[in-house]
Design a protein around this motif. Structure first.
Motif: not given
Length: 285
Positions: A148-152, A176-180, A183-186
């Protein structure tokens, strides 16, 4: 009562070592149960004592006292603590009571653990490519499904951020692993920050506390490059390189653990045999 000198030494060595592991297992289990039953009080206590710690320790405490991280960690602690507790309980009580049943159960547990370790190492060596692919798949899945991102933040996010910031790497193979990472992108889209990599992948500002993941280049999370991030340096390859550089230490640790397990097995059966001989002597006379 064991009369043989060697068996007596084995008995008390088993008692001492298993008592230590018994206390460790019980402590880990109690902490895990405490976290599940009342994580709020645990968070209050750890944050109260946080003021007495250095920056590195503060970072670990602060990150791992997030409610989601606490609950996820609790189940791991309960499982680990219960396993250590049960095995150590069998060894300690079996030795102190001179119980052949408990000692045999203890030795069988150690044999199973030892065989599993040897099997895992053998299979990893024999099927190195498949093992590497499976490991990559599992690690990539953890990023894809749980990062997830830094706030979650959750346990997976905290763990990956610690690894990436300390080992100066990014993802399993690369950024490139973070493209999938769903939670991070949402979550980033919901917050309108357009980050494509986490701050832990960036070259961080020097002199900052360990808990501050502040990129030296403010554009890094949105526009990563080889000059402001570690986007092309995968953590799995980085870890493999570190293991090869410290291969003697790794081998020493593995051999040491295997030796301790073998000694535990030998001592347990030694005491069992002595107890059996002693019982036969009493039956005869």
């Amino acid at each position: 009562m064991v009369a043989d000198c060697g068996a007596t030494c084995a008995k008390y060595i088993l008692c001492v070592f298993n008592f230590l592991f018994f206390v460790i297992g019980a402590s880990v289990l109690c902490v895990g149960v405490w976290l599940i039953a009342d994580k709020e009080s645990f968070i209050k206590v750890t944050k109260l004592e946080n003021t007495l710690l250095d920056d590195s320790s503060k970072f670990v405490i602060e990150e791992f006292t997030e409610p989601d991280v606490v609950l996820q960690t609790a189940y791991i602690l309960v499982a680990l603590g219960a396993f250590i507790f049960i095995v150590a309980f069998l060894g300690y009580c079996g030795a102190i009571q001179e119980s052949r049943v408990l000692l045999t159960a203890y030795a069988l547990f150690l044999i199973i653990i030892f065989v599993l370790q040897v099997t895992a190492i053998s299979l990893a060596a024999a099927y190195q490519n498949q093992a590497d692919q499976h490991t990559r798949s599992v690690l990539k899945k953890s990023i894809r499904d749980y990062y997830a991102n830094s706030n979650n933040r959750n346990a997976v996010t905290v763990g990956w951020d610690l690894v990436m910031s300390q080992m100066q790497c990014c993802g399993v193979d690369n950024s490139s692993d973070f493209k999938d990472a769903r939670l991070f992108f949402t979550q980033n889209q919901q917050e309108n920050n357009n980050h494509v990599i986490p701050a832990a992948c960036c070259i961080l500002e020097p002199g900052q506390p360990v808990n501050v993941l502040r990129p030296a280049d403010d554009r890094c999370e949105k526009f990563p490059s080889t000059t402001n991030s570690y986007k092309d340096r995968g953590c799995l390859n980085r870890f493999t390189m570190l293991v090869r550089e410290n291969l003697n230490i790794v081998i020493g640790v593995v051999v040491g653990l295997a030796a301790l397990q073998l000694l535990g097995i030998i001592f347990a059966f030694c005491v069992c045999k002595a107890v059996g001989v002693d019982q036969d002597f009493h039956y005869k006379y």
